[in-house]
Design a protein around this motif. Structure first.
Motif, PDB file in Angstrom:
ATOM      1  N   GLY A 257     -29.090 -14.157  16.190  1.00  0.00           N
ATOM      2  CA  GLY A 257     -28.239 -13.750  14.524  1.00  0.00           C
ATOM      3  C   GLY A 257     -28.305 -15.174  14.335  1.00  0.00           C
ATOM      4  O   GLY A 257     -27.533 -15.696  13.067  1.00  0.00           O
ATOM      5  N   CYS A 258     -29.253 -16.257  15.271  1.00  0.00           N
ATOM      6  CA  CYS A 258     -28.731 -17.493  14.617  1.00  0.00           C
ATOM      7  C   CYS A 258     -30.045 -18.107  14.001  1.00  0.00           C
ATOM      8  O   CYS A 258     -31.185 -17.672  13.979  1.00  0.00           O
ATOM      9  CB  CYS A 258     -29.050 -18.138  15.978  1.00  0.00           C
ATOM     10  N   THR A 259     -29.388 -19.452  13.338  1.00  0.00           N
ATOM     11  CA  THR A 259     -30.330 -19.410  11.925  1.00  0.00           C
ATOM     12  C   THR A 259     -31.859 -20.749  12.880  1.00  0.00           C
ATOM     13  O   THR A 259     -32.488 -20.530  12.801  1.00  0.00           O
ATOM     14  CB  THR A 259     -29.742 -21.161  10.967  1.00  0.00           C
ATOM     15  N   VAL A 260     -31.162 -21.035  13.794  1.00  0.00           N
ATOM     16  CA  VAL A 260     -31.889 -22.017  14.531  1.00  0.00           C
ATOM     17  C   VAL A 260     -33.060 -20.465  15.883  1.00  0.00           C
ATOM     18  O   VAL A 260     -32.402 -19.619  15.903  1.00  0.00           O
ATOM     19  CB  VAL A 260     -31.619 -22.543  15.562  1.00  0.00           C
ATOM     20  N   PRO A 261     -34.253 -20.652  15.391  1.00  0.00           N
ATOM     21  CA  PRO A 261     -35.141 -20.017  16.255  1.00  0.00           C
ATOM     22  C   PRO A 261     -35.402 -19.494  17.544  1.00  0.00           C
ATOM     23  O   PRO A 261     -34.634 -20.867  18.388  1.00  0.00           O
ATOM     24  CB  PRO A 261     -36.413 -19.917  15.770  1.00  0.00           C
ATOM     25  N   GLY A 262     -35.831 -18.629  18.570  1.00  0.00           N
ATOM     26  CA  GLY A 262     -35.824 -18.999  20.087  1.00  0.00           C
ATOM     27  C   GLY A 262     -34.486 -18.189  21.037  1.00  0.00           C
ATOM     28  O   GLY A 262     -33.450 -18.068  21.048  1.00  0.00           O
ATOM     29  N   GLN A 263     -34.519 -17.720  22.213  1.00  0.00           N
ATOM     30  CA  GLN A 263     -33.710 -17.046  22.848  1.00  0.00           C
ATOM     31  C   GLN A 263     -33.690 -18.091  23.288  1.00  0.00           C
ATOM     32  O   GLN A 263     -32.021 -17.636  23.855  1.00  0.00           O
ATOM     33  CB  GLN A 263     -34.481 -15.791  24.092  1.00  0.00           C
ATOM     34  N   HIS A 264     -34.353 -19.176  23.913  1.00  0.00           N
ATOM     35  CA  HIS A 264     -32.885 -20.220  24.408  1.00  0.00           C
ATOM     36  C   HIS A 264     -31.618 -20.617  23.717  1.00  0.00           C
ATOM     37  O   HIS A 264     -31.015 -21.273  24.283  1.00  0.00           O
ATOM     38  CB  HIS A 264     -34.091 -21.531  24.477  1.00  0.00           C
ATOM     39  N   ASN A 265     -32.167 -20.504  22.095  1.00  0.00           N
ATOM     40  CA  ASN A 265     -31.244 -21.389  21.258  1.00  0.00           C
ATOM     41  C   ASN A 265     -30.235 -20.891  21.147  1.00  0.00           C
ATOM     42  O   ASN A 265     -28.840 -21.224  21.065  1.00  0.00           O
ATOM     43  CB  ASN A 265     -32.010 -21.554  19.755  1.00  0.00           C
TER      44      ASN A 265
END
Length: 459
Positions: free
Chosen positions: A271-279
């Motif tokens: 649910g983070c604003t920044v995309p990607g599994q790494h984020n």
């Protein structure tokens, strides 16, 4: 390196009446913070820089008051060892590669002159028990900024500095007994901070290391030295500190007696604003660090804050959407690993066969094969800069040389639903001053070539 007793003292008064040589002012003022701080602490400062007055005009203008007061002198031309005569201390720019081989630095060593860097002097002004240090090959900037964002959003005083956020010395007057300091530390900074087990230089309260793959070999000379420099942070920790490691670094826990938290894929924060599994994993590491430094027993407010982190400028920012095509500025990607992570993140939104990647730049000696291996699955790989030719040959990509040519060709090859991303995987120094300038140039080109107003690249 040799260390002077003067800079082992945390107080600015220790530099009063000292003669300090600063190696490098920089066109964009990289040496401004340390020069002003030393002069205002009572030192007489001589700055040596190979560039001429015209190139350094902006930086020199910002020191005019100190130059007029004869507290600062600037000498142009090569770093002449004679400039070290009667010096008490040499402050080296961490950007100087393999500093142990540089004639000017070796001359200082031979003369018994103390050697240090801005980050060491700044670190000595801090209470280590209130410091979170973050490093890693990829993800360290985002993780550092996430920690800072979470701390501020939950009511804590926090300063972000080091390799991100500007000179810490210029922010010391903001420190209170309650201020927490988040430091992003590069491998070069770590080398200067702890390579000699310097007396009195305690490790931070919390250390985060995202990952480690060979990088900056032009500076370190070998992958082994790069890795060893990263590991210095682990070895510096007191047993009361908290060590937080990415799951690929599990074996590094043996290097410290500190309690360790290992961040695994199951810890990812959705649910983070920044995309990607790494984020999502960067977010998990940020949560662990924020909890450790605040000793918070309730993680939810910190999780809620981290989810709202908008991302860093030039880090996978959506800058434009025109004619059904989305454009992403990931200029801060300066390693092949970071580029691969960007493509992985975008692949969660679209098929890889619809992604056009612009990559290449200054050669730091990194293995670029991971980027080349992406090419067959992409809509196109467009290479630029010093590494572009090799990258194009290895991947059968479009060798475009310049960012302008690459952007034009990528746009001409798009269709609705496609994505175009600048994620160079290399430093910018062959064609640009820094990654910010490269990212801004890309944003301007996209806006010009699509005829649409670009989205802001700022969070």
């Amino acid at each position: 390196m040799v260390n002077a007793e003067t800079h082992q003292n945390r107080t600015p008064q220790a530099f009063k009446d000292q003669r300090v040589v600063v190696m490098g002012l920089g066109r964009f003022g990289g040496g401004l913070g340390i020069t002003r701080w030393l002069a205002e602490s009572g030192a007489t400062v001589l700055v040596t820089d190979p560039a001429d007055k015209e190139i350094l005009a902006s930086s020199i203008a910002q020191l005019k008051d100190l130059i007029d007061a004869q507290r600062v002198e600037i000498v142009h031309g090569k770093h002449d060892p004679e400039l070290l005569n009667n010096a008490d201390l040499l402050v080296v720019n961490p950007a100087v590669p393999t500093p142990w081989t540089h004639p000017f630095i070796k001359s200082a060593i031979d003369q018994g002159i103390g050697i240090t860097t801005e980050i060491e002097i700044a670190y000595r002004q801090l209470d280590p028990s209130r410091v979170v240090a973050v490093t890693g090959t990829a993800g360290k900037s985002t993780t550092s900024a996430m920690i800072h964002h979470a701390l501020k959003a939950t009511g804590h005083q926090s300063i972000l500095a080091g390799n991100i956020g500007g000179s810490l010395l210029t922010k010391l007057n903001e420190l209170t007994d309650d201020t927490l300091v988040v430091l992003e530390l590069s491998s070069a900074m770590l080398h200067w901070l702890w390579s000699n087990s310097q007396p009195g230089l305690a490790g931070p309260a919390v250390a985060c290391i995202t990952n480690c793959t060979p990088n900056h070999l032009d500076w370190h000379g070998s992958p082994e030295h790069y890795t060893a420099s990263k590991q210095l942070l682990v070895k510096a920790l007191p047993n009361t500190a908290r060590l937080i490691l990415g799951d690929t670094l599990a074996s590094w826990a043996q290097l410290s007696e500190s309690p360790t938290t290992l961040i695994t894929p199951t810890d990812a924060i959705s649910g983070c604003t920044v995309p990607g599994q790494h984020n999502a994993l960067n977010a998990a590491m940020a949560l662990a660090a924020a909890q450790a430094i605040t000793q918070s027993s309730d993680p939810q407010p910190l999780i809620d804050a981290i989810r709202t982190f908008p991302g860093l400028p030039h880090r996978l920012n959506l800058i434009n959407e025109a004619h059904g095509v989305r454009y992403y500025n990931d200029s801060k990607s300066t390693t092949p690993q970071a580029t691969c992570l960007a493509i992985e993140a975008l692949s969660e939104q679209a098929k890889r066969s619809s992604i056009h990647l612009i990559a290449g730049g200054y050669d730091k000696g990194s293995d670029l094969s991971p980027i080349a291996q992406l090419a067959p699955a992409l809509a196109g790989l467009y290479t630029i800069g010093a590494t572009g030719k090799v990258l194009a040959i290895d991947s059968n990509a479009h060798q475009c040389v310049t960012l302008e040519a690459a952007t034009k060709q990528a746009i001409n090859n798009t269709k609705p639903g496609d994505l175009v991303v600048l994620s160079p995987g290399c430093a910018s120094w062959d064609q640009f001053t820094n990654y910010e300038q490269r990212g801004e140039a890309f944003s301007a080109l996209v806006q010009e070539l699509t005829g649409d107003t670009a989205c802001s690249s700022k969070p």
